[in-house]
Enzyme design. Structure first.
Site, PDB file in Angstrom:
ATOM      1  N   HIS A  79       0.689  -1.473   0.146  1.00  0.00           N
ATOM      2  CA  HIS A  79      -0.121  -0.043   0.025  1.00  0.00           C
ATOM      3  C   HIS A  79       0.923   1.208  -0.152  1.00  0.00           C
ATOM      4  O   HIS A  79       0.343   2.316   0.537  1.00  0.00           O
ATOM      5  CB  HIS A  79      -0.955  -0.008   1.273  1.00  0.00           C
ATOM      6  CG  HIS A  79      -1.822  -0.972   1.174  1.00  0.00           C
ATOM      7  ND1 HIS A  79      -3.342  -1.074   0.793  1.00  0.00           N
ATOM      8  CD2 HIS A  79      -1.794  -2.351   1.566  1.00  0.00           C
ATOM      9  CE1 HIS A  79      -3.845  -2.188   0.761  1.00  0.00           C
ATOM     10  NE2 HIS A  79      -3.001  -2.993   1.343  1.00  0.00           N
ATOM     11  N   ASN A 152     -10.225  -2.876   2.422  1.00  0.00           N
ATOM     12  CA  ASN A 152      -9.708  -2.950   1.094  1.00  0.00           C
ATOM     13  C   ASN A 152     -11.157  -2.756   0.245  1.00  0.00           C
ATOM     14  O   ASN A 152     -12.236  -2.846   0.721  1.00  0.00           O
ATOM     15  CB  ASN A 152      -9.325  -4.374   0.776  1.00  0.00           C
ATOM     16  CG  ASN A 152      -7.711  -4.287   0.987  1.00  0.00           C
ATOM     17  OD1 ASN A 152      -7.186  -3.322   1.173  1.00  0.00           O
ATOM     18  ND2 ASN A 152      -7.376  -5.764   0.910  1.00  0.00           N
TER      19      ASN A 152
HETATM   20 FE1  HDE Z   1      -2.328  -4.723   5.463  1.00  0.00          FE
HETATM   21  N1  HDE Z   1      -0.601  -4.031   6.048  1.00  0.00           N
HETATM   22  N2  HDE Z   1      -1.539  -6.519   6.220  1.00  0.00           N
HETATM   23  N3  HDE Z   1      -4.009  -5.627   4.942  1.00  0.00           N
HETATM   24  N4  HDE Z   1      -2.990  -3.062   4.823  1.00  0.00           N
HETATM   25  C1  HDE Z   1      -0.328  -2.787   5.763  1.00  0.00           C
HETATM   26  O1  HDE Z   1       1.005  -1.250   7.477  1.00  0.00           O
HETATM   27  C2  HDE Z   1      -0.601  -6.712   6.906  1.00  0.00           C
HETATM   28  C3  HDE Z   1      -4.455  -6.815   5.043  1.00  0.00           C
HETATM   29  C4  HDE Z   1      -4.106  -2.734   4.644  1.00  0.00           C
HETATM   30  O2  HDE Z   1      -3.178   3.474   3.895  1.00  0.00           O
HETATM   31  C5  HDE Z   1       1.133  -2.418   6.534  1.00  0.00           C
HETATM   32  O3  HDE Z   1       0.941   0.647   7.947  1.00  0.00           O
HETATM   33  C6  HDE Z   1      -0.420  -8.059   7.215  1.00  0.00           C
HETATM   34  C7  HDE Z   1      -5.810  -7.222   4.809  1.00  0.00           C
HETATM   35  C8  HDE Z   1      -4.561  -1.377   4.102  1.00  0.00           C
HETATM   36  O4  HDE Z   1      -1.551   3.376   5.320  1.00  0.00           O
HETATM   37  C9  HDE Z   1       1.702  -3.956   7.076  1.00  0.00           C
HETATM   38  C10 HDE Z   1      -1.677  -8.771   6.464  1.00  0.00           C
HETATM   39  C11 HDE Z   1      -6.271  -5.916   4.736  1.00  0.00           C
HETATM   40  C12 HDE Z   1      -2.950  -0.641   4.324  1.00  0.00           C
HETATM   41  C13 HDE Z   1       0.417  -4.464   6.808  1.00  0.00           C
HETATM   42  C14 HDE Z   1      -2.291  -7.846   5.998  1.00  0.00           C
HETATM   43  C15 HDE Z   1      -5.179  -4.967   4.701  1.00  0.00           C
HETATM   44  C16 HDE Z   1      -2.289  -2.042   5.062  1.00  0.00           C
HETATM   45  C17 HDE Z   1       1.927  -1.744   5.646  1.00  0.00           C
HETATM   46  C18 HDE Z   1      -2.195 -10.226   6.744  1.00  0.00           C
HETATM   47  C19 HDE Z   1      -7.934  -5.525   4.274  1.00  0.00           C
HETATM   48  C20 HDE Z   1      -2.546   0.635   4.028  1.00  0.00           C
HETATM   49  C21 HDE Z   1       2.167  -0.222   6.145  1.00  0.00           C
HETATM   50  C22 HDE Z   1      -2.169 -10.841   8.258  1.00  0.00           C
HETATM   51  C23 HDE Z   1      -8.839  -5.934   5.277  1.00  0.00           C
HETATM   52  C24 HDE Z   1      -2.888   1.697   5.239  1.00  0.00           C
HETATM   53  C25 HDE Z   1       1.358  -0.097   7.146  1.00  0.00           C
HETATM   54  C26 HDE Z   1      -2.580   2.998   4.876  1.00  0.00           C
HETATM   55  C27 HDE Z   1      -0.993  -1.869   5.079  1.00  0.00           C
HETATM   56  C28 HDE Z   1       0.434  -5.860   7.187  1.00  0.00           C
HETATM   57  C29 HDE Z   1      -3.643  -7.957   5.241  1.00  0.00           C
HETATM   58  C30 HDE Z   1      -5.557  -3.685   4.324  1.00  0.00           C
HETATM   59  C31 HDE Z   1       2.863  -4.399   6.714  1.00  0.00           C
HETATM   60  C32 HDE Z   1       0.679  -8.758   7.940  1.00  0.00           C
HETATM   61  C33 HDE Z   1      -6.663  -8.436   4.789  1.00  0.00           C
HETATM   62  C34 HDE Z   1      -5.389  -0.703   3.501  1.00  0.00           C
HETATM   63  O5  HDE Z   1       1.829  -3.688   8.583  1.00  0.00           O
END
Ligand code: HDE
Length: 697
Positions: A79, A152
């Site tokens: 993202h 999402n």
């Molecule tokens: Fe994320 N995800 N994610 N994700 N995610 C990040 O956090 C992570 C997942 C989502 O505009 C990171 O600040 C793991 C699902 C958005 O700043 C990180 C897993 C969904 C954003 C991270 C998921 C998301 C992130 C990277 C699986 C939808 C951007 C930078 C267990 C429900 C937020 C940060 C923004 C961002 C980890 C899966 C949505 C690396 C480990 C499912 C919208 O922490």
């Protein structure tokens, strides 16, 4: 810098070039170093003589360059590319029966929000329109602290367990040995991983659908994805799924348009969001909830803890309880959009998590990621991240501490600061006491085993053009995969979703259909769910949409005014495209302002187009390649095309005929025709044209 220091000595130390701006005489703001020291010359480094070596002593230069060298922070691993806005959430229906969360009690109550939309795979500088999932993250600054709904634009996810997230992300991002492709899933590593991960196929259907190439961030649905909980004053828990629905309807671009927009305007979504808010055309979403009990959950034929499953709206209907309005652009991209730190663990009293194993992993990951990205434990003090309600505890020190706590007490319990912060059993966050027991295991639950029934349900719920696009997307993506065995493995799983789809894709790839892959459980025929289709619920409107009018020299001023008015009546905006940016002269002698020069304003930027002008002007446009591409692409992208004048040469050279019973050509012979044109444009694309321009297997 809050206030500039007074201007020092008036005597210049060296001759100045005429063009340099100084504050010496004007009483304006004096440029200083970060230490507040006034700077006398911001153009030249300190040297020995005008052509001699630069002196190490030049602290002004050293500070400026050092700060510049440190301007970047690590971009988000996923993202990274995002656009954001401020706004508010307003409750329209009380949820007091379900939750004690204060911002969900009284209809009419508003809380400030900051929302960030993003692509997933590309870097921060990548384009806005790759085929990709979009992030939809909302930070609610409530009176009980920050609640982050980090969702999402697709309601399911690729994987069921956090353990697989690094593998998924490594596979989709650029390949490590080559560094490409940027922001694209069409490559071997991604499809290799997918082909070996059957749980991903429901999400793959969504990601190959037009949802992955949205027309505008303002036209995306959003989903919390996981099952969450609400807990009421009696301590009773209700499960909840969160949905955002755009009030101007959802819309996507077609793939060829996405490809061309990426070149014509890499910031297409970011610009659209910014300009809409600047114009007072505030994006808005309804908040819809699916609320259900543990008993209901136990009765579903899927597990509500499995993030690869939806709850069809026919099973649990959506109730609309509020609205999200974005009404203010960030003042500074870095300070706000880049530094905002979302975290699914930011939750307020009255809300709670579920045991969804993906969510549980996320609860750890986001704080951890901010520590490296924002450089230390005090990132919550950055204005965009700080709660807007008071906060107080005994956490202290650390990198970039901005607060100056007073007094001796930095621990609790203490007897020295009776007024200091104390826990509150009545007001504090309390976890729902669900009963949990079992062996410590690493096991995927059996209830997570059906990977294909809902994928099939999604595919069969789409309208024919949407199904065509899923087939075309699979063909495109897999034709970029160089390893035949990977393509074959993907196809062997697509058969489990729908044999006709797999056959089409195989034909499009020129490959034989392989044997179906084994599935641990049988694939069920679930009833189609119409809300899963975007086209089935598309709105006839031009709200938030744009019409591009290619105007030739000497065009009918009344006709242009009528088209502008009719488009506005449908909620849309007209942008004028012409040969030069300096203006185009109309038949009444007025110089019409122009938004785009013809080769800088291709028709991919618009939802519908028109060409207007008298014969000589039309003939001149007819000879221009950019004008030919304008109409050829508008036709190929199934757009409504208004024709106001004799543009035979233009259409002929573009290889188009306007008289083949295509409902998308609307004659603009007189101002009264403008309404027919705008109404037709509001009805959307001419889907019947698609098989003619993009025949599919
Ligand atoms: Fe994320 N995800 N994610 N994700 N995610 C990040 O956090 C992570 C997942 C989502 O505009 C990171 O600040 C793991 C699902 C958005 O700043 C990180 C897993 C969904 C954003 C991270 C998921 C998301 C992130 C990277 C699986 C939808 C951007 C930078 C267990 C429900 C937020 C940060 C923004 C961002 C980890 C899966 C949505 C690396 C480990 C499912 C919208 O922490």
């Amino acid at each position: 810098m809050a206030k500039s220091p007074p201007s020092p000595s008036k005597a210049p130390t060296a001759p100045r070039a005429e063009t340099h701006q100084t504050a010496d005489d004007s009483g304006g703001v004096v440029l200083t170093t970060n230490q507040g020291i006034p700077v006398s010359d911001n153009q030249n480094a300190l040297t020995v003589g005008p052509r001699g070596p630069t002196l190490l002593e030049d602290f002004v230069l050293r500070e400026k360059i050092t700060h510049f060298d440190h301007e970047r922070i690590p971009e988000r691993i996923v993202h990274a590319r995002g656009s954001a806005a401020h706004g508010y959430f307003e409750l329209t229906q009380s949820l007091a029966a379900y939750t004690t969360a204060d911002f969900l009690q009284r209809p009419g109550d508003r809380v400030p929000v900051f929302a960030r939309f993003s692509t997933v795979a590309g870097g921060a500088g990548s384009v806005d329109l790759p085929r990709d999932v979009r992030g939809f993250a909302v930070k609610f600054y409530t009176g009980q602290g920050n609640f982050d709904l980090v969702g999402n634009n697709i309601p399911v996810f690729f994987i069921q367990d956090a353990m697989k997230f690094p593998d998924l992300v490594h596979a989709v991002k650029m390949e490590p040995h080559t560094g490409y492709p940027q922001a694209a899933s069409a490559h071997d590593n991604f499809w290799d991983f997918i082909s070996l991960t059957p749980e991903s196929f429901h999400m793959i259907m969504w990601a190959m659908s037009d949802r992955a190439i949205p027309r505008s961030l303002r036209m995306m649905e959003g989903f919390g994805v996981h099952t969450f909980r609400m807990v009421n004053a009696e301590g009773a828990s209700t499960f909840v799924k969160w949905h955002w629905r755009p009030t101007i309807g959802s819309q996507s671009v077609v793939w060829d348009e996405a490809v061309k927009i990426s070149g014509a305007d890499p910031d297409f979504h970011r610009r659209d969001l910014h300009e809409a808010i600047k114009a007072g055309d505030f994006p808005e979403w309804e908040l819809g909830l699916q609320l259900f009990t543990q008993d209901e959950a136990d009765g579903f034929d899927f597990d509500v803890l499995d993030p690869t499953k939806i709850i069809p709206e026919e099973v649990v209907p959506l109730i609309v309880v509020g609205r999200l309005v974005l009404d203010r652009n960030p003042d500074n991209f870095f300070a706000e959009t880049e530094q905002v730190a979302f975290c699914p663990a930011n939750i307020v009293p009255g809300l709670d998590f579920s045991n969804d194993p993906l969510l549980q992993g996320r609860l750890f990951s986001y704080l951890d990621t901010q520590l490296i990205r924002l450089g230390g434990p005090n990132f919550h003090q950055i204005p965009i991240n700080a709660p807007k309600c008071p906060f107080a505890n005994h956490q202290r020190d650390g990198h970039m501490q901005m607060m100056v706590p007073k007094g001796r007490v930095n621990y609790e319990p203490n007897s020295f600061d009776p007024q200091g912060p104390r826990e509150s059993p009545s007001l504090g966050f309390r976890t729902f006491p669900s009963r949990e027991e079992g062996d410590k295991v690493r096991l995927r639950p059996e209830s997570f085993a059906d990977h294909f029934s809902q994928a099939r349900q999604f595919y069969l719920s789409q309208t024919p053009p949407e199904q065509d696009h899923i087939a075309a997307a699979l063909i495109f993506e897999l034709s970029k995969v160089e390893t035949p065995a990977v393509r074959e493995r993907v196809l062997s799983r697509v058969i489990n979703i729908d044999k006709a789809l797999a056959t089409r894709v195989a034909k499009g790839l020129g490959m034989p259909l392989p044997a179906p892959a084994e599935t641990p459980v049988g694939v069920k025929d679930l009833p189609p769910s119409p809300p899963l289709s975007l086209l089935a619920k598309a709105k006839a409107t031009l709200a938030g949409r744009k019409v591009g009018v290619l105007v030739a020299e000497g065009a009918d001023a009344r006709l242009l005014a009528a088209v502008t008015k009719a488009v506005k009546a449908q909620g849309g905006k007209v942008e004028v495209v012409a040969e030069t940016i300096g203006g185009v002269t109309l038949d009444d002698g007025t110089l019409q302002p122009v938004h785009h020069r013809v080769d800088g304003g291709p028709s991919v930027l618009f939802d519908a187009v028109a060409v207007i002008g008298p014969k000589p002007g039309a003939e001149r446009l007819g000879g221009m390649a950019a004008a030919q591409t304008f109409v050829r692409d508008a036709y190929g992208h199934l757009k409504v095309i208004g024709v106001g004048g004799d543009f035979t040469t233009l259409f002929h050279k573009a290889g188009l005929t306007t008289d083949d019973n295509d409902a998308g050509f609307v004659g603009l012979m007189k101002p009264a025709d403008a309404k027919t044109f705008a109404d037709r444009a509001a009805a959307g694309r001419i889907w019947e044209r698609e098989p003619k321009v993009r025949p599919l297997p």
